[in-house]
Write a protein that holds these residues in place. Structure first.
Motif, PDB file in Angstrom:
ATOM      1  N   ALA A 177       0.869  -1.173   0.000  1.00 54.11           N
ATOM      2  CA  ALA A 177       0.000   0.000   0.000  1.00 54.11           C
ATOM      3  C   ALA A 177       0.907   1.225   0.000  1.00 54.11           C
ATOM      4  CB  ALA A 177      -0.915   0.001   1.221  1.00 54.11           C
ATOM      5  N   SER A 178       0.752   2.050  -0.986  1.00 54.11           N
ATOM      6  CA  SER A 178       1.597   3.237  -1.153  1.00 54.11           C
ATOM      7  C   SER A 178       1.499   4.171   0.050  1.00 54.11           C
ATOM      8  CB  SER A 178       1.173   3.985  -2.422  1.00 54.11           C
ATOM      9  OG  SER A 178       1.970   5.121  -2.605  1.00 54.11           O
ATOM     10  N   GLY A 179       2.646   4.684   0.475  1.00 50.56           N
ATOM     11  CA  GLY A 179       2.681   5.668   1.546  1.00 50.56           C
ATOM     12  C   GLY A 179       2.557   5.106   2.943  1.00 50.56           C
ATOM     13  N   ARG A 180       2.579   3.796   3.089  1.00 51.49           N
ATOM     14  CA  ARG A 180       2.425   3.179   4.410  1.00 51.49           C
ATOM     15  C   ARG A 180       3.789   2.874   5.026  1.00 51.49           C
ATOM     16  NH1 ARG A 180      -2.599   1.975   6.525  1.00 51.49           N
ATOM     17  NH2 ARG A 180      -4.175   2.449   4.972  1.00 51.49           N
ATOM     18  N   ALA A 181       3.873   3.046   6.339  1.00 51.28           N
ATOM     19  CA  ALA A 181       5.083   2.718   7.093  1.00 51.28           C
ATOM     20  C   ALA A 181       5.085   1.221   7.413  1.00 51.28           C
ATOM     21  CB  ALA A 181       5.116   3.525   8.388  1.00 51.28           C
ATOM     22  N   ASP A 182       6.260   0.691   7.743  1.00 48.54           N
ATOM     23  CA  ASP A 182       6.351  -0.722   8.103  1.00 48.54           C
ATOM     24  C   ASP A 182       5.451  -1.065   9.283  1.00 48.54           C
ATOM     25  OD1 ASP A 182       8.080  -1.261   6.052  1.00 48.54           O
ATOM     26  OD2 ASP A 182       9.860  -1.509   7.301  1.00 48.54           O
ATOM     27  N   THR A 183       5.287  -0.136  10.223  1.00 51.17           N
ATOM     28  CA  THR A 183       4.419  -0.402  11.368  1.00 51.17           C
ATOM     29  C   THR A 183       2.958  -0.591  10.960  1.00 51.17           C
ATOM     30  OG1 THR A 183       4.323   1.971  11.795  1.00 51.17           O
ATOM     31  CG2 THR A 183       5.909   0.696  13.101  1.00 51.17           C
ATOM     32  N   ASP A 184       2.537   0.019   9.854  1.00 53.34           N
ATOM     33  CA  ASP A 184       1.182  -0.199   9.340  1.00 53.34           C
ATOM     34  C   ASP A 184       1.006  -1.655   8.901  1.00 53.34           C
ATOM     35  OD1 ASP A 184       0.287   2.481   9.682  1.00 53.34           O
ATOM     36  OD2 ASP A 184       1.274   3.051   7.805  1.00 53.34           O
TER      37      ASP A 184
ATOM     38  N   SER B 114       3.862  -9.397  20.107  1.00 55.07           N
ATOM     39  CA  SER B 114       2.607 -10.135  20.246  1.00 55.07           C
ATOM     40  C   SER B 114       1.564  -9.550  19.302  1.00 55.07           C
ATOM     41  CB  SER B 114       2.111 -10.063  21.691  1.00 55.07           C
ATOM     42  OG  SER B 114       1.684  -8.757  22.010  1.00 55.07           O
ATOM     43  N   VAL B 115       0.586 -10.359  18.984  1.00 58.12           N
ATOM     44  CA  VAL B 115      -0.520  -9.910  18.142  1.00 58.12           C
ATOM     45  C   VAL B 115      -1.205  -8.709  18.792  1.00 58.12           C
ATOM     46  CG1 VAL B 115      -2.816 -10.579  17.337  1.00 58.12           C
ATOM     47  CG2 VAL B 115      -0.883 -12.124  17.008  1.00 58.12           C
ATOM     48  N   GLY B 116      -1.407  -8.768  20.110  1.00 56.16           N
ATOM     49  CA  GLY B 116      -2.036  -7.666  20.828  1.00 56.16           C
ATOM     50  C   GLY B 116      -1.213  -6.389  20.748  1.00 56.16           C
ATOM     51  N   GLN B 117       0.118  -6.522  20.858  1.00 57.83           N
ATOM     52  CA  GLN B 117       0.985  -5.354  20.767  1.00 57.83           C
ATOM     53  C   GLN B 117       0.986  -4.774  19.355  1.00 57.83           C
ATOM     54  OE1 GLN B 117       5.043  -6.144  21.832  1.00 57.83           O
ATOM     55  NE2 GLN B 117       5.596  -3.986  21.901  1.00 57.83           N
ATOM     56  N   ALA B 118       0.918  -5.633  18.339  1.00 61.03           N
ATOM     57  CA  ALA B 118       0.879  -5.160  16.952  1.00 61.03           C
ATOM     58  C   ALA B 118      -0.361  -4.303  16.723  1.00 61.03           C
ATOM     59  CB  ALA B 118       0.900  -6.344  15.984  1.00 61.03           C
ATOM     60  N   VAL B 119      -1.483  -4.751  17.262  1.00 59.26           N
ATOM     61  CA  VAL B 119      -2.736  -4.013  17.074  1.00 59.26           C
ATOM     62  C   VAL B 119      -2.780  -2.762  17.951  1.00 59.26           C
ATOM     63  CG1 VAL B 119      -5.249  -4.132  17.350  1.00 59.26           C
ATOM     64  CG2 VAL B 119      -4.015  -6.059  16.343  1.00 59.26           C
ATOM     65  N   ALA B 120      -2.511  -2.926  19.234  1.00 63.48           N
ATOM     66  CA  ALA B 120      -2.613  -1.799  20.164  1.00 63.48           C
ATOM     67  C   ALA B 120      -1.542  -0.741  19.920  1.00 63.48           C
ATOM     68  CB  ALA B 120      -2.534  -2.302  21.604  1.00 63.48           C
ATOM     69  N   GLY B 121      -0.354  -1.170  19.526  1.00 61.19           N
ATOM     70  CA  GLY B 121       0.741  -0.233  19.381  1.00 61.19           C
ATOM     71  C   GLY B 121       0.932   0.349  17.992  1.00 61.19           C
ATOM     72  N   HIS B 122       0.394  -0.322  16.970  1.00 56.41           N
ATOM     73  CA  HIS B 122       0.673   0.117  15.603  1.00 56.41           C
ATOM     74  C   HIS B 122      -0.549   0.432  14.756  1.00 56.41           C
ATOM     75  CE1 HIS B 122       4.841  -0.560  16.376  1.00 56.41           C
ATOM     76  NE2 HIS B 122       4.654  -1.835  16.608  1.00 56.41           N
ATOM     77  N   CYS B 123      -1.740   0.160  15.259  1.00 51.70           N
ATOM     78  CA  CYS B 123      -2.948   0.512  14.510  1.00 51.70           C
ATOM     79  C   CYS B 123      -3.377   1.907  14.933  1.00 51.70           C
ATOM     80  CB  CYS B 123      -4.068  -0.495  14.768  1.00 51.70           C
ATOM     81  SG  CYS B 123      -3.758  -2.122  14.055  1.00 51.70           S
ATOM     82  N   ARG B 124      -3.182   2.854  14.041  1.00 50.71           N
ATOM     83  CA  ARG B 124      -3.546   4.236  14.368  1.00 50.71           C
ATOM     84  C   ARG B 124      -4.935   4.535  13.835  1.00 50.71           C
ATOM     85  NH1 ARG B 124      -0.373   7.151   9.815  1.00 50.71           N
ATOM     86  NH2 ARG B 124      -0.091   5.275   8.674  1.00 50.71           N
ATOM     87  N   VAL B 125      -5.573   5.435  14.499  1.00 51.16           N
ATOM     88  CA  VAL B 125      -6.889   5.870  14.079  1.00 51.16           C
ATOM     89  C   VAL B 125      -6.691   6.893  12.956  1.00 51.16           C
ATOM     90  CG1 VAL B 125      -9.001   7.039  14.785  1.00 51.16           C
ATOM     91  CG2 VAL B 125      -7.837   5.484  16.352  1.00 51.16           C
TER      92      VAL B 125
END
Length: 127
Positions: A39-46, A109-120
C-alpha cells in the motif's frame, strides 16, 4: 521459495482478502504465514498492524501469540510484507527494535501489533 513468496506479495490480492482496521489488504499465505499487500505511503508499522489484526480477528489467535516478519529487509519497492506465526520461518534481522522487558526475538505479540501500531485515521473533511 522466497522468490515465489515475493512474487505473490507483488501481485494484487483477490476480492475475498481480509481488510484490516487500517484499510490494508491481508491474506493467509500458508498455515502460519500472513501476507500484507503493498500500500503506497504506508510505514512498516502499518504492515505490522494489518498482520496483527488479521491474526486476531480472522485467525482467532490470542493476543499473546507471537508475530514475526518473514520477508527479509529491506522491503522492495512495490512489495508487501510476509509475516509468520512460526519462529522458525522468521527472516533474520528483520524484526522490530524492542525496548523494555520481554523476549528479544524480533517478534511482537498480536495484541501489541494491534494496540501499538494501529492508528486511528481521522478524515480531513466531511464526506
Amino acid at each position: 521459495m522466497r522468490l515465489a513468496l515475493m512474487i505473490f506479495l507483488a501481485l494484487p490480492l483477490p476480492a475475498s482478502a481480509f481488510t484490516a482496521r487500517n484499510g490494508m489488504t491481508v491474506e493467509q499465505a500458508g498455515p502460519t504465514e500472513i501476507a500484507v499487500a503493498f500500500a503506497s505511503g504506508r510505514a512498516d508499522t502499518d504492515y505490522w498492524c494489518a498482520a496483527g489484526d488479521f491474526a486476531q480477528r480472522a485467525l482467532n489467535k490470542p493476543v499473546g501469540t507471537r508475530l514475526w516478519r518473514a520477508s527479509p529487509k529491506p522491503r522492495g519497492s512495490g512489495s508487501g510484507i510476509l509475516f509468520t506465526l512460526d519462529e522458525t520461518r522468521q527472516a533474520t534481522g528483520a524484526g522490530l527494535s524492542q525496548f523494555g522487558a520481554g523476549p528479544r526475538d524480533g517478534a511482537i505479540s498480536v495484541g501489541q501489533a494491534v494496540a501499538g501500531h494501529c492508528r486511528v485515521v481521522v478524515p480531513l473533511w466531511d464526506d
